[in-house]
Scaffold this motif. Structure first.
Motif, PDB file in Angstrom:
ATOM      1  N   ALA A  97      43.996  32.012  49.831  1.00 34.56           N
ATOM      2  CA  ALA A  97      43.426  32.903  49.540  1.00 34.56           C
ATOM      3  C   ALA A  97      42.362  33.152  48.200  1.00 34.56           C
ATOM      4  N   PRO A  98      41.000  33.163  47.739  1.00 33.64           N
ATOM      5  CA  PRO A  98      40.448  32.705  46.027  1.00 33.64           C
ATOM      6  C   PRO A  98      41.132  34.655  45.807  1.00 33.64           C
ATOM      7  N   ALA A  99      41.676  34.546  44.135  1.00 33.67           N
ATOM      8  CA  ALA A  99      41.184  35.211  43.554  1.00 33.67           C
ATOM      9  C   ALA A  99      41.206  36.984  43.702  1.00 33.67           C
ATOM     10  N   LEU A 100      39.479  36.331  43.692  1.00 31.16           N
ATOM     11  CA  LEU A 100      38.797  38.131  43.813  1.00 31.16           C
ATOM     12  C   LEU A 100      38.416  38.265  44.983  1.00 31.16           C
ATOM     13  N   PHE A 101      38.700  37.768  46.166  1.00 25.46           N
ATOM     14  CA  PHE A 101      38.467  37.913  47.440  1.00 25.46           C
ATOM     15  C   PHE A 101      39.807  39.167  47.532  1.00 25.46           C
ATOM     16  N   SER A 102      40.995  38.230  47.116  1.00 22.89           N
ATOM     17  CA  SER A 102      42.167  38.178  47.195  1.00 22.89           C
ATOM     18  C   SER A 102      42.316  40.148  47.282  1.00 22.89           C
ATOM     19  N   SER A 233      28.367  42.074  46.447  1.00 20.33           N
ATOM     20  CA  SER A 233      29.083  42.529  46.568  1.00 20.33           C
ATOM     21  C   SER A 233      30.250  43.343  45.945  1.00 20.33           C
ATOM     22  N   LEU A 234      30.555  42.724  44.551  1.00 19.71           N
ATOM     23  CA  LEU A 234      30.883  43.514  43.817  1.00 19.71           C
ATOM     24  C   LEU A 234      30.849  45.043  42.728  1.00 19.71           C
ATOM     25  N   VAL A 235      29.166  45.109  42.631  1.00 16.48           N
ATOM     26  CA  VAL A 235      28.211  46.496  42.224  1.00 16.48           C
ATOM     27  C   VAL A 235      27.595  46.777  42.882  1.00 16.48           C
TER      28      VAL A 235
END
Length: 296
Positions: A97-102, A233-235
């Motif tokens: 899985a990619p870093a941010l989603f992980s 989604s992150l902010v």
């Protein structure tokens, strides 16, 4: 074709040598060598190039490995399911899985899946690069806007969009003025095209920080050092409580997260269960669902 010999060939190819395969399987090295030799004779093909110190697949060997590794895995899954009297997911499930989603969601997803399917041994690694699923032994990969691959199928399970955000204390530039920016990587563009309810506009930035992950970028923007492009989604929570302000949506296609797996007729119960679990976690696949799932 001798399935035992084919399975031994796959074992050696997966481990990259007769010695490593023998130690992993607890079988004599000579037996594996003989089995692979018999398979080569029956096929009339050389499957390995045998050097003094290493062993490499030939072009024909690689093709055979790529086409049979998953088939043999499916046979094992089917036999296990029949033996257990059903299709209960069990065994090892390897996911990339990619870093941010992980960092933001995968730990919680993995824990929920493990509680629901205790007989599955889930292993998740973080990779932003495009891994070779067959060569590296992954059952499923999660990727952002992946390039088409005829060897993989899958589904988009989550969608997001990029926005430009900044601290409320940072004035938005006007005219030809540039705003201080926080870039992810040295290749960040210095002109951002955004759209708002008032229309489209351009924001110029002068990078003052170059960071390697989006989580680092968000933390720097929160501190007020500059503006940045980040997934909504992150902010979402920062925008809701006024920690950050919205300068506009990036005038770019949406971001889609895909769950991909090798194209094949029989999908293992483990992969099917994980795909269904993702659907339960994100039923509509919208950014607000990810923001709510991750929390503050």
């Amino acid at each position: 074709m001798d399935l035992v010999a084919l399975a031994d060939f796959n074992l050696v190819a997966r481990h990259g040598g007769f010695g490593k395969a023998a130690r992993a399987a607890g079988r004599p090295k000579a037996t594996l060598s003989r089995r692979v030799g018999e398979l080569e004779s029956n096929l009339g093909l050389r499957l390995f190039e045998r050097g003094a110190r290493d062993l490499k697949l030939t072009e024909e060997g690689r093709a055979l490995f790529e086409r049979t590794a998953r088939l043999l895995s499916e046979l094992d899954d089917t036999a296990s399911a029949i033996a257990s009297g059903g299709h209960t997911p069990k065994g090892k499930l390897r996911i990339s899985a990619p870093a941010l989603f992980s960092q933001s969601a995968m730990g919680k997803i993995a824990a929920g899946f493990a509680l629901k399917y205790p007989e599955v041994r889930l292993e998740v690694t973080t990779e932003d690069r495009a891994v070779d699923m067959i060569e590296e032994g992954y059952d499923l990969v999660i990727r952002v806007n992946p390039d088409p691959d005829i060897n993989l199928v899958g589904r988009a399970f989550l969608r997001d969009r990029l926005v430009v955000v900044a601290s409320p204390n940072l004035p938005r530039p006007t005219g030809a003025l540039a705003a201080p920016g926080v870039a992810r990587g040295a290749g960040e563009r210095q002109t951002w095209h955004v759209k708002t309810s008032a229309g489209r506009s351009t924001i110029k930035i002068e990078p003052v920080l170059i960071l390697s992950t989006l989580m680092m970028v968000r933390d720097a923007v929160r501190a007020g050092v500059g503006a940045a492009r980040l997934p909504i989604s992150l902010v979402t929570h920062d925008l809701a409580d006024g920690t950050l302000v919205h300068w506009g949506d990036l005038d770019e296609p949406e971001v889609a997260l895909w769950a991909l797996y090798p194209s094949r007729r029989l999908l293992s119960a483990r992969v099917s269960a994980f795909l269904d679990f993702l659907k339960q976690v994100f039923p509509n696949g919208m950014p607000d669902e990810l923001a709510a799932y991750v929390g503050r």
